[in-house]
Design an enzyme around this catalytic site. Sequence first.
Site, PDB file in Angstrom:
ATOM      1  N   GLU A   8       0.701  -0.982   0.121  1.00 45.96           N
ATOM      2  CA  GLU A   8      -0.281  -0.334   0.023  1.00 45.96           C
ATOM      3  C   GLU A   8       0.728   1.098   0.583  1.00 45.96           C
ATOM      4  OE1 GLU A   8      -3.167   0.261   2.858  1.00 45.96           O
ATOM      5  OE2 GLU A   8      -3.825  -1.744   1.790  1.00 45.96           O
ATOM      6  N   GLU A  29      -5.271  -8.859   0.944  1.00 49.08           N
ATOM      7  CA  GLU A  29      -6.176  -8.622   2.205  1.00 49.08           C
ATOM      8  C   GLU A  29      -7.419  -8.233   1.846  1.00 49.08           C
ATOM      9  OE1 GLU A  29      -4.263  -5.160   4.698  1.00 49.08           O
ATOM     10  OE2 GLU A  29      -2.382  -5.827   3.947  1.00 49.08           O
TER      11      GLU A  29
HETATM   12  C1  GCO Z   1      -3.225  -1.614   5.481  1.00 47.11           C
HETATM   13  C2  GCO Z   1      -2.652  -2.633   5.660  1.00 47.11           C
HETATM   14  C3  GCO Z   1      -2.761  -3.394   6.698  1.00 47.11           C
HETATM   15  C4  GCO Z   1      -3.748  -2.823   8.164  1.00 47.11           C
HETATM   16  C5  GCO Z   1      -5.148  -3.619   7.648  1.00 47.11           C
HETATM   17  C6  GCO Z   1      -6.521  -3.053   8.827  1.00 47.11           C
HETATM   18  O1  GCO Z   1      -4.173  -1.969   4.486  1.00 47.11           O
HETATM   19  O2  GCO Z   1      -4.176  -0.824   6.146  1.00 47.11           O
HETATM   20  O3  GCO Z   1      -2.321  -3.128   5.297  1.00 47.11           O
HETATM   21  O4  GCO Z   1      -1.713  -3.462   8.327  1.00 47.11           O
HETATM   22  O5  GCO Z   1      -3.620  -3.055   8.963  1.00 47.11           O
HETATM   23  O6  GCO Z   1      -6.157  -3.068   6.495  1.00 47.11           O
HETATM   24  O7  GCO Z   1      -6.169  -1.828   8.130  1.00 47.11           O
END
Ligand code: GCO
Length: 450
Positions: free
Chosen positions: A164, A355
């Site tokens: 990200e 994710e």
């Molecule tokens: C993000 C990160 C994760 C977060 C998850 C929940 O996408 O912000 O990759 O580390 O913890 O997405 O917010």
Amino acid sequence: MNKFPKNFVWGAASSAYQIEGDPLADGGGKSVWDTFSHTPGKTFEGNTGDTACRSYAHPEWDIENLKHMGLSAYRFSTSWARIDPEGDGNWNEKGLAYYDRLVDLCLEAGIAPYMTLYHWELPQALEDRDGWLNPETPKAFARFAGMMAEHFRGRVKHYFLLNEPQCVAALGYGNGIHAPGRQEPMGKVFLVWKHLLLAYGLGAQAIRAVDGGAGIGIATTGRLCYPETEADIAAAEKATFQVFDNDWLFTHQMALDPICFGAFPKDCAPGQLRDLMAAVTPEELEIIHQKPDFLGFNIYNGWCVRESQGAPYYFIPRYEGFPRTALKWPVTPEVLDWGVAFLWRRYGLPCYITENGLSCNDVVSLDGQVHDPNREDFLHRYLLCLKNTFSHGTDLRGYFHWSLTDNFEWHSGYGERFGLVYVDFPTGTRVYKDSARWYAQVVKTNGESL
Ligand code: GCO
């Protein structure tokens, strides 16, 4: 009837600072998140990653949790700061030894390691030299990536170079709610963006120079839309890939177009962003343009779109009381059907959901169990939609749930629980939530139980 492919990868995800604890043990270096979380007022109740899930001391706990659910892959990150304390290539062998143990435990358990090389763990020493605003930082990252690929050659076959970049630029250097907590003007935020993309390009070159068999990708996040009806598909796809001067960072295409096509998105209205993109040199774009072997999409929710007379599309407002998670994120499972399909249609590369998940107000009930029906229902709805994306021809290879365990949720600290496994942080005790058993059944049947 759509099915998940026979060799579909079912996994879970985590990141170094969020789970490991003991960031400075054995010569580990401070990261920007150590500095930020120890700065009063920056995180929920002053929470830090000093202890987290105790994974640095007990990597075998995470492997046990993965095995318990029958997962075949683990997406985790390696802390650049732990391994390269000063960001100068003077490697901390003890820090590296932790990841050797973690990777070997994965392989012994038949679990494929998917390694994220940057999940925001910038050495503070590099931030002291202006961090991602410094053109030397991408080169320092490439040196780190090349070393890691050489060190893990033959054991790690999948690398996500960055996680990200959108959050790093927008939250770390834009509004400052993430480390290093800076609030820079758009021109400087774009410079951070360019350096992150250069870090990807140089890192990809460094890895391919030492391990031609390594699979390279990047995990991005950003605006995704889905149609209200079949008649609105074109409008939803257009709304997904539109770039606006005031809404450009949280888009997949601002990273994936230069990386996959060697050019920034064309459909951008005249303004500062178009000028900033035009100033990126052909030589810089050539470095950035290192075609990935696969893509990772971090997807939590999206926007429902309708074709609209006049305007090219219409974002349908969410009705009062729309379903939301504990973090108040909207629950929109359709995004895993159409949003993924739109990304596949644009980039045509094998892809993973790197994710997807939600935070719930989980507690250990009087019966000693953690009942999380909201997570089960969320997962059921989202995975049913994900199953449908194959009907669009999407080359989806796997799904990593966020997250394996409850962990340090950045500026929200331990106030938000995303795990399939509950963590009692004061003691480190872990409890499988009901959703862990539910997900294990989905994995065992390759989605047939949905
Ligand atoms: C993000 C990160 C994760 C977060 C998850 C929940 O996408 O912000 O990759 O580390 O913890 O997405 O917010």
